[in-house]
Design a protein around this motif. Structure first.
Motif, PDB file in Angstrom:
ATOM      1  N   ALA A  91      -4.322   8.206 -25.722  1.00 27.94           N
ATOM      2  CA  ALA A  91      -3.874   7.718 -24.411  1.00 27.94           C
ATOM      3  C   ALA A  91      -4.941   6.823 -23.784  1.00 27.94           C
ATOM      4  O   ALA A  91      -4.623   5.786 -23.200  1.00 27.94           O
ATOM      5  CB  ALA A  91      -3.549   8.894 -23.487  1.00 27.94           C
ATOM      6  N   ALA A  92      -6.200   7.216 -23.917  1.00 26.24           N
ATOM      7  CA  ALA A  92      -7.290   6.400 -23.374  1.00 26.24           C
ATOM      8  C   ALA A  92      -7.323   5.034 -24.039  1.00 26.24           C
ATOM      9  O   ALA A  92      -7.532   4.016 -23.369  1.00 26.24           O
ATOM     10  CB  ALA A  92      -8.628   7.109 -23.566  1.00 26.24           C
ATOM     11  N   LEU A  93      -7.100   5.009 -25.336  1.00 20.81           N
ATOM     12  CA  LEU A  93      -7.093   3.726 -26.051  1.00 20.81           C
ATOM     13  C   LEU A  93      -5.903   2.868 -25.625  1.00 20.81           C
ATOM     14  O   LEU A  93      -6.029   1.659 -25.475  1.00 20.81           O
ATOM     15  CB  LEU A  93      -7.085   3.959 -27.554  1.00 20.81           C
ATOM     16  CG  LEU A  93      -8.371   4.570 -28.111  1.00 20.81           C
ATOM     17  CD1 LEU A  93      -8.189   4.974 -29.561  1.00 20.81           C
ATOM     18  CD2 LEU A  93      -9.537   3.604 -27.946  1.00 20.81           C
ATOM     19  N   ARG A  94      -4.750   3.484 -25.418  1.00 17.77           N
ATOM     20  CA  ARG A  94      -3.569   2.749 -24.941  1.00 17.77           C
ATOM     21  C   ARG A  94      -3.797   2.218 -23.538  1.00 17.77           C
ATOM     22  O   ARG A  94      -3.522   1.061 -23.248  1.00 17.77           O
ATOM     23  CB  ARG A  94      -2.346   3.666 -24.935  1.00 17.77           C
ATOM     24  CG  ARG A  94      -1.427   3.528 -26.098  1.00 17.77           C
ATOM     25  CD  ARG A  94      -0.098   4.241 -25.893  1.00 17.77           C
ATOM     26  NE  ARG A  94      -0.133   5.456 -25.097  1.00 17.77           N
ATOM     27  CZ  ARG A  94      -0.443   6.664 -25.562  1.00 17.77           C
ATOM     28  NH1 ARG A  94      -0.761   6.823 -26.823  1.00 17.77           N
ATOM     29  NH2 ARG A  94      -0.435   7.718 -24.765  1.00 17.77           N
ATOM     30  N   LEU A  95      -4.290   3.065 -22.663  1.00 16.23           N
ATOM     31  CA  LEU A  95      -4.492   2.669 -21.266  1.00 16.23           C
ATOM     32  C   LEU A  95      -5.627   1.668 -21.105  1.00 16.23           C
ATOM     33  O   LEU A  95      -5.589   0.827 -20.227  1.00 16.23           O
ATOM     34  CB  LEU A  95      -4.803   3.902 -20.404  1.00 16.23           C
ATOM     35  CG  LEU A  95      -3.670   4.867 -20.170  1.00 16.23           C
ATOM     36  CD1 LEU A  95      -4.184   6.154 -19.544  1.00 16.23           C
ATOM     37  CD2 LEU A  95      -2.614   4.231 -19.294  1.00 16.23           C
ATOM     38  N   ALA A 122     -23.044  -0.924 -23.164  1.00 14.65           N
ATOM     39  CA  ALA A 122     -24.327  -0.443 -22.635  1.00 14.65           C
ATOM     40  C   ALA A 122     -24.184   0.198 -21.262  1.00 14.65           C
ATOM     41  O   ALA A 122     -24.967   1.064 -20.895  1.00 14.65           O
ATOM     42  CB  ALA A 122     -25.321  -1.597 -22.585  1.00 14.65           C
ATOM     43  N   ALA A 123     -23.179  -0.217 -20.503  1.00  8.24           N
ATOM     44  CA  ALA A 123     -23.022   0.292 -19.143  1.00  8.24           C
ATOM     45  C   ALA A 123     -22.443   1.696 -19.077  1.00  8.24           C
ATOM     46  O   ALA A 123     -22.470   2.333 -18.039  1.00  8.24           O
ATOM     47  CB  ALA A 123     -22.127  -0.660 -18.346  1.00  8.24           C
ATOM     48  N   VAL A 124     -21.933   2.196 -20.178  1.00  8.57           N
ATOM     49  CA  VAL A 124     -21.294   3.508 -20.182  1.00  8.57           C
ATOM     50  C   VAL A 124     -22.363   4.592 -20.240  1.00  8.57           C
ATOM     51  O   VAL A 124     -23.241   4.578 -21.097  1.00  8.57           O
ATOM     52  CB  VAL A 124     -20.337   3.634 -21.394  1.00  8.57           C
ATOM     53  CG1 VAL A 124     -19.700   5.001 -21.427  1.00  8.57           C
ATOM     54  CG2 VAL A 124     -19.285   2.557 -21.335  1.00  8.57           C
ATOM     55  N   LEU A 141     -12.667  10.694 -20.770  1.00 12.39           N
ATOM     56  CA  LEU A 141     -13.453  11.846 -20.320  1.00 12.39           C
ATOM     57  C   LEU A 141     -12.762  13.147 -20.716  1.00 12.39           C
ATOM     58  O   LEU A 141     -13.384  14.057 -21.268  1.00 12.39           O
ATOM     59  CB  LEU A 141     -13.644  11.785 -18.801  1.00 12.39           C
ATOM     60  CG  LEU A 141     -14.325  12.970 -18.155  1.00 12.39           C
ATOM     61  CD1 LEU A 141     -15.829  12.873 -18.367  1.00 12.39           C
ATOM     62  CD2 LEU A 141     -14.016  13.011 -16.672  1.00 12.39           C
ATOM     63  N   ARG A 142     -11.467  13.207 -20.473  1.00  6.24           N
ATOM     64  CA  ARG A 142     -10.693  14.409 -20.814  1.00  6.24           C
ATOM     65  C   ARG A 142     -10.735  14.671 -22.323  1.00  6.24           C
ATOM     66  O   ARG A 142     -10.905  15.808 -22.755  1.00  6.24           O
ATOM     67  CB  ARG A 142      -9.252  14.241 -20.338  1.00  6.24           C
ATOM     68  CG  ARG A 142      -8.383  15.440 -20.619  1.00  6.24           C
ATOM     69  CD  ARG A 142      -6.994  15.303 -20.026  1.00  6.24           C
ATOM     70  NE  ARG A 142      -7.072  15.469 -18.580  1.00  6.24           N
ATOM     71  CZ  ARG A 142      -6.636  14.575 -17.693  1.00  6.24           C
ATOM     72  NH1 ARG A 142      -6.089  13.462 -18.090  1.00  6.24           N
ATOM     73  NH2 ARG A 142      -6.748  14.805 -16.402  1.00  6.24           N
ATOM     74  N   SER A 143     -10.608  13.619 -23.128  1.00  7.48           N
ATOM     75  CA  SER A 143     -10.610  13.806 -24.584  1.00  7.48           C
ATOM     76  C   SER A 143     -11.939  14.376 -25.062  1.00  7.48           C
ATOM     77  O   SER A 143     -11.961  15.283 -25.895  1.00  7.48           O
ATOM     78  CB  SER A 143     -10.290  12.492 -25.299  1.00  7.48           C
ATOM     79  OG  SER A 143     -11.341  11.564 -25.205  1.00  7.48           O
ATOM     80  N   ALA A 174     -12.537  -1.988 -22.205  1.00  8.97           N
ATOM     81  CA  ALA A 174     -13.145  -1.509 -23.447  1.00  8.97           C
ATOM     82  C   ALA A 174     -14.385  -0.647 -23.231  1.00  8.97           C
ATOM     83  O   ALA A 174     -14.912  -0.100 -24.184  1.00  8.97           O
ATOM     84  CB  ALA A 174     -13.501  -2.702 -24.334  1.00  8.97           C
ATOM     85  N   SER A 175     -14.823  -0.493 -22.007  1.00  6.96           N
ATOM     86  CA  SER A 175     -16.084   0.208 -21.784  1.00  6.96           C
ATOM     87  C   SER A 175     -16.049   1.674 -22.224  1.00  6.96           C
ATOM     88  O   SER A 175     -17.067   2.217 -22.629  1.00  6.96           O
ATOM     89  CB  SER A 175     -16.495   0.111 -20.318  1.00  6.96           C
ATOM     90  OG  SER A 175     -15.488   0.632 -19.499  1.00  6.96           O
ATOM     91  N   PHE A 176     -14.890   2.319 -22.175  1.00 10.74           N
ATOM     92  CA  PHE A 176     -14.817   3.722 -22.564  1.00 10.74           C
ATOM     93  C   PHE A 176     -14.055   3.932 -23.875  1.00 10.74           C
ATOM     94  O   PHE A 176     -13.829   5.056 -24.282  1.00 10.74           O
ATOM     95  CB  PHE A 176     -14.205   4.562 -21.447  1.00 10.74           C
ATOM     96  CG  PHE A 176     -15.137   4.656 -20.275  1.00 10.74           C
ATOM     97  CD1 PHE A 176     -16.156   5.587 -20.257  1.00 10.74           C
ATOM     98  CD2 PHE A 176     -15.039   3.771 -19.224  1.00 10.74           C
ATOM     99  CE1 PHE A 176     -17.045   5.649 -19.204  1.00 10.74           C
ATOM    100  CE2 PHE A 176     -15.925   3.821 -18.165  1.00 10.74           C
ATOM    101  CZ  PHE A 176     -16.930   4.760 -18.157  1.00 10.74           C
ATOM    102  N   ALA A 177     -13.702   2.845 -24.531  1.00 10.89           N
ATOM    103  CA  ALA A 177     -12.996   2.938 -25.805  1.00 10.89           C
ATOM    104  C   ALA A 177     -13.862   3.623 -26.863  1.00 10.89           C
ATOM    105  O   ALA A 177     -13.348   4.348 -27.705  1.00 10.89           O
ATOM    106  CB  ALA A 177     -12.563   1.556 -26.284  1.00 10.89           C
ATOM    107  N   HIS A 178     -15.168   3.421 -26.807  1.00  7.26           N
ATOM    108  CA  HIS A 178     -16.053   4.024 -27.802  1.00  7.26           C
ATOM    109  C   HIS A 178     -15.986   5.547 -27.741  1.00  7.26           C
ATOM    110  O   HIS A 178     -15.983   6.215 -28.776  1.00  7.26           O
ATOM    111  CB  HIS A 178     -17.490   3.545 -27.607  1.00  7.26           C
ATOM    112  CG  HIS A 178     -18.408   4.011 -28.683  1.00  7.26           C
ATOM    113  ND1 HIS A 178     -19.240   5.092 -28.522  1.00  7.26           N
ATOM    114  CD2 HIS A 178     -18.598   3.569 -29.940  1.00  7.26           C
ATOM    115  CE1 HIS A 178     -19.919   5.279 -29.630  1.00  7.26           C
ATOM    116  NE2 HIS A 178     -19.547   4.372 -30.515  1.00  7.26           N
TER     117      HIS A 178
END
Length: 154
Positions: free
Chosen positions: A75-79, A117-119, A55-57, A84-88
């Protein structure tokens, strides 16, 4: 004790703010939520931190802060390795920053994924991905323009 229902509702509200291009408000909400995450169990806290970083990115990209946005996306990808829902969203931010910096090798190296789809941000990130692809393709087109003066000479 952290109210998980309220936490998820606040996160959803922050994503809605971002979709409405209210980046500052989304960042403030994310910062407030982040203060509560420390009280959560490890795996849950990790997932929420990953979502907040994604979200921040996205909010930072909207504010034209490319360097900080890229750091937050990475950082989001690392965390979010297990979430995987927010990796996109993070991958889209990486592509956008690399494109803005003119680093096309890194742009093309970023993994392409379909959004979950849930994001809530899935439709907007899909459209943004397509717009980035179109901008790259358009930038590679070279038109041969003939001016009015050159047509008169012919």
């Amino acid at each position: 004790m952290v109210n998980m229902e309220r936490l998820h509702r606040d996160l959803a509200r922050a994503w809605q703010m971002l979709i409405r291009l209210q980046a500052v408000e989304a960042l403030l909400t994310a910062q407030r939520i982040e203060g509560e995450v420390g009280l959560l169990p490890g795996a849950v806290a990790l997932g929420i931190r990953g979502e907040i970083a994604a979200l921040r990115s996205a909010a930072l990209v909207l504010q034209d802060d490319a360097g900080t946005a890229l750091a937050a996306a990475l950082a989001a990808l690392r965390l979010g390795a297990g979430f995987a829902s927010f990796a996109h969203v993070a991958l889209t931010v990486c592509r956008c920053v690399y494109w803005r910096l003119g680093d096309l090798d890194s742009f093309y190296a970023v993994e392409r994924r379909e959004p979950a789809a849930a994001v809530q941000a899935a439709p907007i990130t899909t459209m943004f991905d397509l717009a980035l692809d179109a901008a790259i393709e358009f930038g590679q087109l070279h038109f041969k323009c003939r001016t009015f003066a050159s047509r008169r000479r012919a």
